[in-house]
Design an enzyme around this catalytic site. Sequence first.
Site, short mmCIF file in Angstrom:
data_model
loop_
_atom_site.label_atom_id
_atom_site.label_comp_id
_atom_site.label_asym_id
_atom_site.label_seq_id
_atom_site.Cartn_x
_atom_site.Cartn_y
_atom_site.Cartn_z
N ALA A 71 6.38 -12.43 34.23
CA ALA A 71 6.49 -13.34 35.38
C ALA A 71 5.12 -13.92 35.72
CB ALA A 71 7.02 -12.56 36.59
N GLY A 112 8.66 -9.61 32.00
CA GLY A 112 9.68 -10.65 31.83
C GLY A 112 9.71 -11.20 30.42
#
Length: 715
Positions: A71, A112
């Site tokens: 992220a 992520g």
Amino acid sequence: MKNKSFENTSEKTLYKVRDNIAIITLDSPPVNGLGKSVRQGIKASFEIATRNDEVKAIIITSSGKLFCGGADISEFSKGGLNDAPFLPAIFNELEESKKPVIAALNGTALGGGLELALACDYRIALPIVKVGLPEVNLGIIPGAGGTQRLPRLAGVELATKMIVSGTPINANKALENGILDYIHESEDNFLDAAIDYAKHLLVTNAPVRSCANIRVDTSSLPDDFFKIFRQSIAKRTRGFYAPERAIQCIEIACESPLTEGLQKEAEIFTECMNTPQARAQQHLFFAERAATKIPGISSTTLPRNIESIAIIGAGTMGGGIAMNFLNSGIPVKILEIREEALHNGLHMIRKNYEISAQKGKLSREQVEQRMALLTATLSYEDLADADLVIEAVFENMEIKKQVFTTLDNVCKPGAILASNTSTLDVNEIAAYTSRPKDVIGLHFFSPANIMRLLEIIRGTETADDVIVTTIKMAQSIRKVPVVAGVCWGFIGNRVLEPYGREAARLVLEGATPSQIDNVLYDFGMAMGYCSMIDLAGIDVGYLTRQGNRETFYSRDPSYAAICDKLYGLGRFGQKSGRGFYRYEGRNKTEEPEVMELAAQLAKENNVTVRDISDEEILERTIYMLINESAQVLDDGIAYRSSDIDTVFCNGYGFPGHRGGPLQYADEIGLDNVLDALHFYRKQLGSYGEEWFKPAPLLERLAAEGKRFKDYHVSV
Ligand code: NAD
């Protein structure tokens, strides 16, 4: 990836079709973070590929060295994380794709980035790739499917270990455990290999795969797996919130269908994000990075070339410092004053490596490789070609003077001359040379081969490029550098002093060492003050205080009275088997004698002995850390509050889940800290009057309703 045949699907993604294979490239170096623009690009590219009947399979890869670092964590604090398109929703779409989606990991995939890969049908990678879910290090859990998909693909045991430790694994291990499907050995033609792999999948009618169709295999999992796992991490993770919540998510994965698990994971992710622990851990993440930016020094300042290191003194610190460089493959010359000391120093370094080898952390060959990089000398003439010299002799200004005068005579122009002094005046040391611009403090912490912190002490005349060079050097040996100005004790030891003063005083007032230590340990400190000083050496503390006698003792004759008494009795701590505690092997016990001594000292110093509450212990010690930190900041010794937090969490065992003394103060409110200081100032009579005066900066910020975070030193 600036090939013309690629089209932009967002500012930060590229798209093209080759041989009926769509290639989506994340193009947001250096880490290809999954910020809004990258998310938009993945979604847009995927939709184009899905609509195009000619596209038979989809590859997701990236430009740059990293596949994806996860992220965009600036979105955590600035907002935007939940802006559409929402990451978990994109991953669900990828997972439901009717066309095979292949993640081609050209570099490491973290957080992520790995979750993106897990949502694809197949994963191929280069051998250098690592995969991991390090979210716990930021006080959160993987929130885009990681806790649900990883156990389905890799099994519960490995997934739990990876998610709760945050430690990445290498490509081979990932392949063995079903996280990767294929490793392509050569870096040169990786995209071609990925396309060939996609074609192979198509030709062989390989099925699209969805984690929704995989049940977590718990058949060989011991019934008490989670119980035992929790016990195994209890000590290491005490005070942290996310690890337990991550385990709960994996338990959910074992019992629930994917969609339900993803829903719960999302709720727990949001909950973790709003904890003080997450704020603290994210603060520290940014703090470490901010610490390398030094106000007033241009980012274009070039570092000096450092290829050879010399260390003066092969004692506790000299040996440990040398190991840092040897571990990084950098040659070291070590100089001692006496043959015997040199011999002992070399023996100790070898012994440390042998212990690592016995534990299986190093191979025999690695031990020998490291030792081969080390040369020993008794002659300063041999240091003439060193690029950086680090002095680690006794903490005595007269000896440091001799050493630096000699270094000035023998070292080549441009060599950096550094001192590992803990408390002495680096400007005075610099003045013993004809080149104060080249002199700096490099304050390593003990054990120097293990502790991550490096305080870099900037003398009044230290050249900018010397600071830039030492920051870079610190990073190359995996230290966390923080630049501090010159004052007694710099940032760390100066701020620690009043904390220790209060702990020692509390013993006089009637608190036992174990009561103090338990309170501080429960707060999250690696160990309480009395245990810490027993470990570091009561003699070391005593000798350090002598350098600042007038300041301490003239203000308060009872200053550190119990420590000085223990020193006088030869109770130096663990090294002599007795200090605040008595030691037998690793076991420590309290001895009534210490409290008898304390009672006697209390009488001599007119200190009233009473029952002390745990709350008082916590406030008087920790709030003193905060108060002195505020003064250090106001004096310009530290550039920002986060530098002080970095020092304490990396060098003094302050709990990472509280983010350092000033982050903790910001969290509990500066007015609360101030109120407590006023309270003790009054309650403790003349002692309180002497030591509990709030730092003016703390008063100013509290009055303005601000936090330490809001304060910036003007340069
Ligand atoms: P130490 O006593 O273990 O080692 C000092 C070594 O320096 C000895 O081996 C001694 O023979 C050698 N030496 C003395 N004079 C010398 C000279 N003129 N030339 C060459 N060698 C000489 O001490 P230490 O604990 O390693 O501390 C060294 C420095 O590091 C001190 O300035 C200390 O304040 C600082 N420091 C110590 C710690 C710690 O926890 N021990 C932590 C941070 C910084």
